[in-house]
Design a protein around this motif. Structure first.
Motif, PDB file in Angstrom:
ATOM      1  N   GLU A  76       0.843  -1.194   0.000  1.00  0.00           N
ATOM      2  CA  GLU A  76       0.000   0.000   0.000  1.00  0.00           C
ATOM      3  C   GLU A  76       0.881   1.247   0.000  1.00  0.00           C
ATOM      4  OE1 GLU A  76      -2.782  -0.102   3.159  1.00  0.00           O
ATOM      5  OE2 GLU A  76      -3.775  -1.944   2.467  1.00  0.00           O
ATOM      6  N   THR A  78       1.438   5.241  -2.249  1.00  0.00           N
ATOM      7  CA  THR A  78       0.683   6.237  -3.014  1.00  0.00           C
ATOM      8  C   THR A  78       0.599   5.850  -4.488  1.00  0.00           C
ATOM      9  OG1 THR A  78       1.428   7.969  -1.495  1.00  0.00           O
ATOM     10  CG2 THR A  78       0.552   8.676  -3.635  1.00  0.00           C
ATOM     11  N   HIS A  80       0.889   2.862  -5.684  1.00  0.00           N
ATOM     12  CA  HIS A  80       0.059   1.651  -5.770  1.00  0.00           C
ATOM     13  C   HIS A  80      -1.419   2.007  -5.743  1.00  0.00           C
ATOM     14  CE1 HIS A  80      -2.140  -1.709  -3.775  1.00  0.00           C
ATOM     15  NE2 HIS A  80      -1.494  -2.403  -4.696  1.00  0.00           N
ATOM     16  N   THR A  81      -1.816   2.920  -4.865  1.00  0.00           N
ATOM     17  CA  THR A  81      -3.217   3.334  -4.765  1.00  0.00           C
ATOM     18  C   THR A  81      -3.675   4.036  -6.037  1.00  0.00           C
ATOM     19  OG1 THR A  81      -2.953   3.600  -2.372  1.00  0.00           O
ATOM     20  CG2 THR A  81      -4.867   4.640  -3.400  1.00  0.00           C
TER      21      THR A  81
END
Length: 232
Positions: A76, A78, A80-81
């Motif tokens: 998780e 930034t 990846h999101t």
């Protein structure tokens, strides 16, 4: 693998399928469900005579499906999101665009207008859609011509070319494309009016337009698939 269609679908059937596809993707319960929907659309394309287009579209989505699965299993961060959010939007849009491409490629304007006249659709709806059926293939043809022309100037019509030669790429590729798109819209509108698209008289078509058993079965299959997704 593109060739003669194994089955012919009524234009009204195709519109119903697009509506069902929009509802299915909007309320899709999982990625596996969307993959099944794209596979169903690919089967429709194969039966409609667009086998190569359908298989390529299915393989492209399969790659995105695997990429999304890998992204979901990652950490998780930034980045990846952001990637997950982008891929999520792509999964919502791709099936509808995939089906729309098949519909545009397999629907003649005369057949579409005849079918819309039978359901007494208003001209304010049918005329823009009829022009769109001719507009997109025209723009795609112009896009190929422009790409062939700019290669003579050693400009690559790709993402790499845009990053390495941004000014030249925009000047040689996107500016002519925008001008061509504007000109094509005017020419198609004038041609449609000249050929009597606004004529309120009943339209005739050499191809028999009727809602048959194949259309009923196809709508039923897509409807069942949509309903199945609501109980998963």
């Amino acid at each position: 693998m593109n060739g003669s269609p194994l089955l012919r679908f009524d234009p009204r059937t195709k519109i119903l399928l697009i509506l069902l596809c929009v509802l299915s993707t909007a309320m899709a319960p999982s990625l596996n469900y969307v993959l099944g929907l794209v596979s169903l659309i690919a089967l429709l394309g194969i039966l409609g005579g667009k086998g190569l287009y359908a298989l390529v579209g299915l393989m492209v989505y399969a790659v995105l499906f695997l990429l999304t699965k890998a992204a979901l299993a990652g950490g998780e961060t930034t980045l990846h999101t952001t990637l997950i959010a982008f891929l999520g939007l792509f999964h919502k849009v791709y099936p509808c665009g995939f089906l729309a491409g098949i519909v545009i490629a397999t629907t003649k304007v005369s057949e579409f207008l005849s079918a819309m006249h039978r359901i007494r659709a208003p001209q304010s709806l049918t005329i823009p859609l009829a022009v769109m059926l001719r507009y997109l293939p025209t723009i795609r043809e112009d896009w190929r011509f422009i790409k062939d022309a700019i290669r003579l100037r050693d400009v690559s019509p790709s993402l790499k070319g845009l990053l390495t030669q941004p000014v030249m790429t925009v000047e040689c590729l996107y500016v002519p494309l925008m001008m061509s798109a504007s000109r094509a819209a005017d020419e198609l509108s004038i041609a449609s009016v000249t050929r009597g698209i606004e004529n309120p008289a009943p339209r005739t078509c050499l191809t028999q337009i009727r809602f048959g058993f194949v259309d009923l079965l196809t709508v039923f299959c897509f409807g069942v698939y949509f309903a199945t997704g609501q109980f998963l």
